[in-house]
Design an enzyme around this catalytic site. Structure first.
Site, PDB file in Angstrom:
ATOM      1  N   ASP A 247       0.857  -1.183   0.000  1.00 58.58           N
ATOM      2  CA  ASP A 247       0.000   0.000   0.000  1.00 58.58           C
ATOM      3  C   ASP A 247       0.899   1.240   0.000  1.00 58.58           C
ATOM      4  O   ASP A 247       1.776   1.369   0.857  1.00 58.58           O
ATOM      5  CB  ASP A 247      -0.853  -0.009   1.284  1.00 58.58           C
ATOM      6  CG  ASP A 247      -2.219   0.619   1.092  1.00 58.58           C
ATOM      7  OD1 ASP A 247      -2.327   1.539   0.275  1.00 58.58           O
ATOM      8  OD2 ASP A 247      -3.161   0.190   1.785  1.00 58.58           O
TER       9      ASP A 247
ATOM     10  N   ASP B 198      -2.955   4.516  -2.497  1.00 56.40           N
ATOM     11  CA  ASP B 198      -4.011   5.018  -1.630  1.00 56.40           C
ATOM     12  C   ASP B 198      -4.531   6.374  -2.113  1.00 56.40           C
ATOM     13  O   ASP B 198      -3.732   7.237  -2.493  1.00 56.40           O
ATOM     14  CB  ASP B 198      -3.407   5.177  -0.221  1.00 56.40           C
ATOM     15  CG  ASP B 198      -4.424   5.662   0.787  1.00 56.40           C
ATOM     16  OD1 ASP B 198      -5.366   4.908   1.063  1.00 56.40           O
ATOM     17  OD2 ASP B 198      -4.275   6.798   1.292  1.00 56.40           O
TER      18      ASP B 198
ATOM     19  N   GLU C 143      -6.880   3.382  -5.499  1.00 53.85           N
ATOM     20  CA  GLU C 143      -8.131   3.517  -4.760  1.00 53.85           C
ATOM     21  C   GLU C 143      -8.820   4.776  -5.276  1.00 53.85           C
ATOM     22  O   GLU C 143      -8.270   5.869  -5.158  1.00 53.85           O
ATOM     23  CB  GLU C 143      -7.847   3.636  -3.261  1.00 53.85           C
ATOM     24  CG  GLU C 143      -9.131   3.707  -2.453  1.00 53.85           C
ATOM     25  CD  GLU C 143      -8.976   4.432  -1.129  1.00 53.85           C
ATOM     26  OE1 GLU C 143      -9.788   4.195  -0.229  1.00 53.85           O
ATOM     27  OE2 GLU C 143      -8.043   5.258  -0.999  1.00 53.85           O
TER      28      GLU C 143
ATOM     29  N   HIS D 105     -10.550  -2.564   4.838  1.00 57.98           N
ATOM     30  CA  HIS D 105     -10.361  -1.918   6.140  1.00 57.98           C
ATOM     31  C   HIS D 105     -11.179  -0.631   6.289  1.00 57.98           C
ATOM     32  O   HIS D 105     -11.118   0.010   7.330  1.00 57.98           O
ATOM     33  CB  HIS D 105      -8.873  -1.618   6.302  1.00 57.98           C
ATOM     34  CG  HIS D 105      -8.397  -0.693   5.216  1.00 57.98           C
ATOM     35  ND1 HIS D 105      -8.280  -1.095   3.898  1.00 57.98           N
ATOM     36  CD2 HIS D 105      -8.072   0.612   5.239  1.00 57.98           C
ATOM     37  CE1 HIS D 105      -7.897  -0.078   3.173  1.00 57.98           C
ATOM     38  NE2 HIS D 105      -7.756   0.982   3.957  1.00 57.98           N
ATOM     39  N   ASP D 106     -11.873  -0.207   5.242  1.00 60.26           N
ATOM     40  CA  ASP D 106     -12.674   1.018   5.323  1.00 60.26           C
ATOM     41  C   ASP D 106     -14.175   0.730   5.349  1.00 60.26           C
ATOM     42  O   ASP D 106     -14.985   1.656   5.274  1.00 60.26           O
ATOM     43  CB  ASP D 106     -12.385   1.936   4.118  1.00 60.26           C
ATOM     44  CG  ASP D 106     -10.979   2.508   4.170  1.00 60.26           C
ATOM     45  OD1 ASP D 106     -10.455   2.715   5.278  1.00 60.26           O
ATOM     46  OD2 ASP D 106     -10.399   2.728   3.089  1.00 60.26           O
TER      47      ASP D 106
HETATM   48  C1  GLC Z   1      -7.795   5.557   2.086  1.00 62.94           C
HETATM   49  C2  GLC Z   1      -7.553   4.404   3.015  1.00 62.94           C
HETATM   50  C3  GLC Z   1      -8.069   4.756   4.357  1.00 62.94           C
HETATM   51  C4  GLC Z   1      -7.308   5.946   4.862  1.00 62.94           C
HETATM   52  C5  GLC Z   1      -7.360   7.094   3.861  1.00 62.94           C
HETATM   53  C6  GLC Z   1      -6.332   8.111   4.168  1.00 62.94           C
HETATM   54  O1  GLC Z   1      -9.132   5.826   1.892  1.00 62.94           O
HETATM   55  O2  GLC Z   1      -8.102   3.233   2.487  1.00 62.94           O
HETATM   56  O3  GLC Z   1      -7.983   3.702   5.269  1.00 62.94           O
HETATM   57  O4  GLC Z   1      -7.823   6.347   6.085  1.00 62.94           O
HETATM   58  O5  GLC Z   1      -7.119   6.680   2.541  1.00 62.94           O
HETATM   59  O6  GLC Z   1      -5.056   7.659   3.839  1.00 62.94           O
END
Ligand code: GLC
Ligand code: CA
Length: 563
Positions: free
Chosen positions: A97, A198, A255, A328-329
């Site tokens: 990541d 990310d 993402e 994880h979100d």
């Molecule tokens: C992305 C991640 C998340 C994080 C955010 C800030 O959305 O998946 O877990 O809090 O970015 O880095």
């Protein structure tokens, strides 16, 4: 084109919560190494890890303070090198990541940047003098509160679309871009096989900083369109791809909130030369009512089929897709999309069937293979996510939402639901750690755990194993066409995956009712063989008409004559 990352089955690990080996209550890389044989046995080929770089952990590693090192808590660089070696020895790949939209405020770049307006690192971040004695505009941050923080040293504001300890990097600065590219090269040289970038679609912001629209009496504006999917993001991604990934081996995943199957092309189209796949948010809020603490019945056609099939029906020129429900979100798959009490096993295996028989790369989120559930009995003090406490200020302290509703909302929506420790066995702390875990173990670990499911032939875990093997042994399930049948049926999801006349027919009942599946008359097939079901079936070869049981899933191998 055939690729390792199209054919493999991936597994996402939230490292803090997977396995602790040194008794500090925090999962670590040695813990992953210890469990590699478990993963191999499950059929996993690719491991994707949430961030492991050095970090003060305001947002569990998404706030990086040293891009060139690994978090001490996780075991440092030596253990990471060992992990790569152990993975590769087993023929497995690793995806890392990469958080490049922002850093921690403790990163040396930011420490410098905030020192003075003419510091060489000032332009690595986004600074603004403010407006009328206040912040530049009303943008809120994703984690609650304003997106601007006043910094006393220079009397200017810096932008942070996540927490105030996560200042946004200024991608307009070419020097910053070179630094990031060098850093990625460093990890490629270590042997990392792919990257998940990310929040990649936030790299560019609207530098006019207009005020955002205010909704529902909230204090902060709806700022998203000013910081997401702006045209320049594509220039930055193209640049990284061109300058760093100039050989066609690594997998690049982004993402990308606000992007779904109908427009993912702009990031993954083959002629775009940007990413290979994007993680979307299509499944995040399925079943969510008006407010976080309210539920709504899932509409199978609109909420599930339209989206899942939408991704399936794109042609390959538009890019490949990941198959996932949770990460994880989000919250736990079986709690959000299935029935985690009465039909726990049935609904978890039904969902697995869809995930593993569609076209794309399955990403199994740790614990989903045993049907881990939301933490329904968490109290406010059990939560750890920074967003929970920031939003408490915005909603409860302002009187917009009662504390009771807020907590109920967290049970349905908090990201911590899917960050609880992996449930290995029914020993103390679910076998995750000798010490008190950094986040509370889900109380159902006595009944839901790996050890007991390994022993039970009918467990969710053993179903996953069989399903993964079927997928891996049959190219129809990887590269085959997707032909949906009975699209308008609002309880049954069914489709065919085929390569020439060799095909699989998948039929699942998405709810706890007993609908009847009827094979459309224009589909002619023979050599029907049931290869997997989550129920005992004594009508295995008759697929013309099937009365399905709650959450029943069936996978048939067939020879397809016409359709
Ligand atoms: C992305 C991640 C998340 C994080 C955010 C800030 O959305 O998946 O877990 O809090 O970015 O880095
Ligand atoms: Ca540890």
């Amino acid at each position: 084109m055939n690729k390792w990352w199209k054919e493999g089955v991936a597994y996402q690990i939230y490292v803090r919560s997977f396995k602790d080996t040194n008794g500090d209550g925090v999962g670590d890389l040695k813990g992953i190494i210890e469990k590699l044989d478990y993963l191999k046995d499950l059929g996993i080929d690719i491991v994707y890890l949430n961030p492991i770089n050095k970090s003060p952990n305001d947002d569990n590693g998404y706030d990086i303070s040293d891009y060139y090192d690994i978090m001490d808590e996780f075991g440092g660089m030596h253990d990471f090198e060992l992990l790569i070696e152990e993975l590769h020895k087993r023929g497995m790949k690793i995806i890392m990541d990469m958080v490049i939209n922002h850093t921690s405020d403790e990163h040396p770049w930011f420490v410098e940047s905030r020192k003075s307006k003419d510091n060489p690192y000032r332009d690595y971040y986004i600074w603004h003098p403010g407006k009328n004695g206040g912040p530049p505009n009303n943008w809120g941050s994703f984690f609650g509160g304003s997106a601007w923080e006043l910094d006393d040293t220079t009397g200017e504001y810096y932008l942070h679309i996540f927490s105030k300890k996560m200042p946004d990097l200024n991608w307009r600065n070419p020097k910053l871009r070179e630094e990031i590219k060098d850093m990625i090269r460093f990890w490629m040289e270590k042997g990392v096989d792919g990257f998940r970038f990310d929040a990649i679609n936030h790299l560019e912001k609207n530098f006019d900083f207009p005020d955002a629209e205010i909704k529902n009496g909230q204090i902060y504006g709806d700022f998203i369109k000013h910081v997401q999917n702006l045209p320049k993001v594509h220039d930055y991604i193209k640049e990284i791809r061109r300058d760093v990934f100039n050989r066609d081996y690594h997998v690049l995943i982004g993402e990308t909130g606000g992007i779904s199957y109908h427009n993912a092309y702009i990031y993954t189209g083959l002629d775009r030369q940007e990413l290979d796949m994007t993680f979307h948010f299509d499944m995040h809020s399925v079943g969510r009512g008006e407010n976080d603490w309210e539920r709504k019945r899932i509409d199978l056609v609109k909420d599930i089929k339209e989206k899942m099939s939408g991704w399936q029906l794109r042609d390959e020129g538009q890019g490949w897709c990941p198959l996932f429900y949770s990460n994880h979100d989000t919250t736990r798959t079986v709690s959000r999309l299935g029935n985690d009490s009465r039909y726990h096993r049935e609904s978890a295996t039904m969902l697995a069937t869809l995930q593993l028989t569609q076209k794309g790369t399955p990403f199994i989120y740790y614990g989903d293979e045993i049907g881990m559930t939301n933490a329904w009995d968490y109290k406010l003090e059990d939560y750890r996510d920074v967003a929970v406490f920031n939003k408490y200020k915005d909603f409860v302290e302002t009187g917009l939402v009662s504390e009771e509703d807020y907590l109920k909302g967290l049970h349905y929506m908090s990201r911590d639901n899917s960050r609880t420790p992996m449930q290995w066995n029914d020993d103390k702390n679910a076998g995750f750690s000798e010490a008190e875990p950094w986040i509370r173990v889900n109380t159902n670990y006595k009944t839901i755990n790996v050890e007991s499911q390994l022993k039970d032939e009918n467990s969710i875990l053993n179903y996953y194993k069989k399903l993964i093997q079927i997928r891996k042994n049959n190219k129809e399930l990887i590269y085959g066409d997707f032909i949906e049948i009975n699209r308008e049926h609002d309880e049954i999801y069914s489709y065919i995956r085929r390569m020439e006349d060799s095909a699989f027919l998948v039929i699942v009942n998405f709810f706890d009712k007993n609908p009847e599946f009827i094979l459309p008359g224009d589909i002619k097939l023979n050599d029907v063989k049931l290869v997997l079901s989550n129920y005992e079936c004594d009508d295995a070869d008759n697929i013309k008409k099937i009365k399905l049981r709650p959450y029943e899933a069936r996978v048939y191998r067939v020879r397809l004559l016409t359709c």
